[in-house]
Design a protein around this motif. Sequence first.
Motif, short mmCIF file in Angstrom:
data_model
loop_
_atom_site.label_atom_id
_atom_site.label_comp_id
_atom_site.label_asym_id
_atom_site.label_seq_id
_atom_site.Cartn_x
_atom_site.Cartn_y
_atom_site.Cartn_z
N LYS A 12 -4.47 7.63 6.08
CA LYS A 12 -5.52 7.17 5.14
C LYS A 12 -5.68 6.06 4.56
CE LYS A 12 -6.34 12.22 3.99
NZ LYS A 12 -6.06 13.18 2.93
N LEU A 13 -4.57 5.27 4.75
CA LEU A 13 -4.53 4.11 4.03
C LEU A 13 -5.38 2.95 4.97
CD1 LEU A 13 -0.63 3.43 3.27
CD2 LEU A 13 -2.50 4.11 1.56
N PRO A 14 -5.88 1.83 4.36
CA PRO A 14 -6.65 0.95 5.27
C PRO A 14 -5.84 0.12 6.10
CG PRO A 14 -6.59 0.23 2.67
CD PRO A 14 -6.04 1.38 2.95
N THR A 15 -4.38 0.03 5.99
CA THR A 15 -3.47 -0.55 6.67
C THR A 15 -3.35 0.18 7.71
OG1 THR A 15 -1.93 -0.05 5.25
CG2 THR A 15 -2.52 -2.30 5.17
N TYR A 16 -3.52 1.69 7.81
CA TYR A 16 -3.22 2.46 9.05
C TYR A 16 -3.79 1.90 10.32
CZ TYR A 16 -2.39 6.68 11.82
OH TYR A 16 -2.14 7.49 12.61
N GLY A 17 -2.85 1.70 11.21
CA GLY A 17 -3.41 1.32 12.91
C GLY A 17 -4.04 -0.12 12.81
N ILE A 18 -4.00 -0.90 11.87
CA ILE A 18 -4.37 -2.36 12.01
C ILE A 18 -3.25 -3.40 12.65
CG2 ILE A 18 -5.77 -2.43 9.66
CD1 ILE A 18 -3.68 -4.02 8.44
N GLY A 19 -2.25 -2.81 13.17
CA GLY A 19 -1.34 -3.64 13.71
C GLY A 19 -0.96 -3.48 15.13
N THR A 20 -2.06 -3.05 16.02
CA THR A 20 -1.66 -2.62 17.40
C THR A 20 -1.52 -3.71 18.45
OG1 THR A 20 -4.26 -2.44 17.77
CG2 THR A 20 -2.80 -0.24 17.46
N GLU A 21 -1.85 -4.98 17.67
CA GLU A 21 -1.58 -6.22 18.64
C GLU A 21 -0.03 -6.60 18.96
OE1 GLU A 21 -2.23 -6.28 15.56
OE2 GLU A 21 -1.68 -8.06 14.26
N LEU A 22 0.92 -5.86 18.06
CA LEU A 22 2.18 -6.32 18.26
C LEU A 22 2.78 -4.92 18.73
CD1 LEU A 22 3.26 -8.62 15.24
CD2 LEU A 22 2.32 -9.17 17.71
N ARG B 156 0.56 -1.01 0.10
CA ARG B 156 -0.15 0.04 -0.26
C ARG B 156 0.81 1.13 0.21
NH1 ARG B 156 -5.64 -0.85 -0.81
NH2 ARG B 156 -6.09 -2.67 0.28
N THR B 157 2.10 1.18 0.71
CA THR B 157 2.82 2.36 0.52
C THR B 157 3.77 2.69 -0.49
OG1 THR B 157 4.33 1.21 1.82
CG2 THR B 157 2.84 2.71 3.08
N GLY B 158 3.67 1.68 -1.51
CA GLY B 158 4.47 1.77 -2.70
C GLY B 158 6.01 1.14 -2.72
N GLN B 159 6.06 0.26 -1.67
CA GLN B 159 7.38 -0.58 -1.62
C GLN B 159 8.59 0.56 -1.70
OE1 GLN B 159 7.41 -4.21 -4.05
NE2 GLN B 159 5.64 -3.78 -4.87
N ARG B 160 8.29 1.46 -1.06
CA ARG B 160 9.78 2.23 -1.17
C ARG B 160 10.01 2.67 0.39
NH1 ARG B 160 8.07 7.99 -2.24
NH2 ARG B 160 5.95 8.01 -2.18
N PHE B 161 9.49 2.12 1.38
CA PHE B 161 9.73 2.73 2.75
C PHE B 161 10.51 1.78 3.55
CE2 PHE B 161 6.50 5.34 1.18
CZ PHE B 161 6.77 6.69 1.77
N GLY B 162 11.33 2.36 4.65
CA GLY B 162 11.91 1.38 5.43
C GLY B 162 11.17 0.82 6.48
N VAL B 163 11.72 -0.15 7.27
CA VAL B 163 10.81 -0.74 8.38
C VAL B 163 10.21 0.06 9.33
CG1 VAL B 163 11.04 -2.34 10.31
CG2 VAL B 163 12.14 -2.86 7.98
N ASN B 164 10.99 1.13 9.84
CA ASN B 164 10.52 1.90 10.90
C ASN B 164 9.28 2.62 10.79
OD1 ASN B 164 12.56 1.27 12.42
ND2 ASN B 164 13.87 3.04 11.99
N HIS B 165 8.99 2.96 9.26
CA HIS B 165 7.98 3.71 8.88
C HIS B 165 6.93 2.82 8.68
CE1 HIS B 165 5.61 7.01 6.94
NE2 HIS B 165 5.49 6.05 6.06
N LEU B 166 7.09 1.75 8.05
CA LEU B 166 6.00 0.70 7.95
C LEU B 166 5.49 0.37 9.39
CD1 LEU B 166 7.92 -1.63 5.48
CD2 LEU B 166 6.20 0.18 4.89
N VAL B 167 6.41 0.22 10.23
CA VAL B 167 5.86 -0.21 11.48
C VAL B 167 4.91 1.06 12.12
CG1 VAL B 167 6.46 -0.67 14.12
CG2 VAL B 167 7.59 -1.67 12.18
N ASP B 168 5.25 2.35 12.06
CA ASP B 168 4.58 3.45 12.34
C ASP B 168 3.23 3.24 11.77
OD1 ASP B 168 6.41 4.59 14.06
OD2 ASP B 168 7.22 6.01 12.74
N VAL B 169 2.96 2.97 10.37
CA VAL B 169 1.66 3.00 9.92
C VAL B 169 1.08 1.93 10.35
CG1 VAL B 169 0.66 2.82 7.82
CG2 VAL B 169 2.79 4.06 7.58
N LEU B 170 1.58 0.76 10.72
CA LEU B 170 0.78 -0.38 11.24
C LEU B 170 0.19 -0.26 12.50
CD1 LEU B 170 2.91 -3.34 9.99
CD2 LEU B 170 0.68 -3.28 9.62
N ARG B 171 1.03 0.64 13.35
CA ARG B 171 0.52 0.89 14.45
C ARG B 171 0.01 2.19 14.66
NH1 ARG B 171 2.09 -1.40 19.05
NH2 ARG B 171 2.44 0.56 19.91
N GLY B 172 -0.39 2.67 13.73
CA GLY B 172 -1.27 4.01 13.75
C GLY B 172 -0.45 5.14 14.56
#
Length: 596
Positions: free
Chosen positions: A447-457, A418-434
């Motif tokens: 605004k992505l559907p994946t934003y904040g869907i990863g608060t379980e980890l 969803r983020t276009g395969q160009r970001f590093g892990v830190n940012h990806l984790v930020d998006v997942l954790r909202g």
Amino acid sequence: MKTALTTLQDTFGFDQFLLHQEEVISTLINGDDALVLMPTGGGKSLCYQIPAIVRNGCGVVVSPLIALMKDQVDALLALGIHAGFLNSTLDQFEANQIEDALLDGSLDLLYIAPERLLQERTQHLLRQADISLFAIDEAHCVSQWGHDFRADYLELNMLHEEFPDVPRIALTATADVRTQQEIISRLDLGDARQFLAGFDRPNIRYTITAKHNPRNQLLRFLKDSHQDEAGIIYCLSRKKTEETATWLQDQGFNALPYHAGLGSEKRATHQSRFLREDGVIIVATIAFGMGIDKPDVRFVAHLDLPKTIESYYQETGRAGRDGLPADAWMVYGIQDVIKLRQMLDNSDGSEAHKRVEQHRLNAMLGLCEITSCRRHAMLMYFDEDSPEQCGNCDSCLTPVDTWDGTDSARKALSVIHRTGQRFGVNHLVDVLRGSENNKVFQFDHHKLPTYGIGTELDVNQWRSVFRQLMARGYISVDLDRYGGIKLEEKCRSLLRGEEQIELRKDIRKVAAVKQTKAPLPDDIDIGLWEALRECRRRLAEEQGVPPYVVFHDSTLQAMAGLMPKDLDEFGELSGVGKRKLEKYGLTFLEVIHGEY
Ligand code: ADP
Ligand code: ZN
């Protein structure tokens, strides 16, 4: 003529040969060539030292390690063996003395640097002398692929042409098949008998953990398991070695940096302190270590990931040469992988070469992330069979829990997509954790559907998911796009929900892995042990040699454990030959039976 066995027993004070030693020795005594691949600590030196003593004439040992020659020769002199060295550290007078000794036949062993050996003057000298054998130590230095390459080594095949009747032995601890073949072809050893010992180092305990707070993790490791012990800590950059050494000094450790930019004098001082003083820690880049002969290095720690399993094996192999328990300990994180990939990408070398190196890096990463026995995996990488479980690595000692990571892995793949395969892990984790940080808003990632869907980890758990996906080839680092994470073909079935994935649970607390404190057996009297060490230290200082030249730890342990009552019993100890019995027996007996 003395036999090989009596030399082993009387001169070196050992009861019996280690694996392959006897055969290698008799090969040389019979005048044939040998190629010896043995792990560090396997006992390579005796393989040429004993035949050099037994055969007529002087054994010539070619070694690139000028800084170590004096210690090697001192160790032989302490055993009553006639040895000397020729290199640029000697003045003309000293060199002449050694040359005279060579010519009048009173030398058993002569250590010499390759550049010196190749000089016409030396060649002339050797032709006049009686040579019993040539030993080419650190033979992997002929390999142009390795980082220990020495151009002078390429010319050593002339020994074969100039001295066809003198047997040669080439020795190395490298495990790499390509290097082995290069040694054979470049040194003309096609007819040599080959001795390949297994590569297992059973006394080394392997532990690999995810990097959270590396300094705290390191401190904990040192305090729990290696207080006052000698060790090497490897870092990727020069700057980091210096910072880490300074920080360790602040924490009360005797730590010194070592890297190629330090200037030769400082490097020599630091190396010599490491060899001579007890309990010094060297914080180094890979510039440090080749041929470091120190037997009592109790740990090798990696604060950064090595490039290949070969390097990891070689670097960790510097621990525990004396056969006593030692630790190979590493923390690593995904940033390490990215950094190494970038270095690789920016390096010279063909695309094909880079691809090979990339595979080797992936294998290293795989070793970090496996849930099964590390030793087994590593030996398998070197094509060596071994039991499925070694019982002496972190995976065997604290079996890794796994969890069904299918859901989380899919979320991770999805956010990359969803983020276009160009970001590093830190940012990806930020998006997942909202997370609400600026970068997220700047790219409209909230605004992505994946934003904040990863608060379980938590953040570390997510990093672990990404690392494991990378180690297993589902994702990779995209160097064309600034090291962002991209998807690999392999991830499709996982994304589609057609595949399940089990992930390893990272152990957060290092303490959970049971560490063995110092290699001292339980029944040893600590007071006596310290007194013996002090006695050894004093003798070593008086003679200007490293403590292990007087006696190895294992011999001191035998003294403390068996407490010999007289010189006869003292002479029975492993590592006590005739010369050392005469020289040190009474002194140590006094310590053992005196008031210490
Ligand atoms: P390598 O050069 O293969 O790393 P070394 O020659 O330094 O190994 O030997 C490793 C250790 O084993 C040394 O402490 C050495 O004294 C010891 N050693 C060698 N041969 C024997 C033997 N036959 N019995 C007992 N100890 C030995
Ligand atoms: Zn294991």
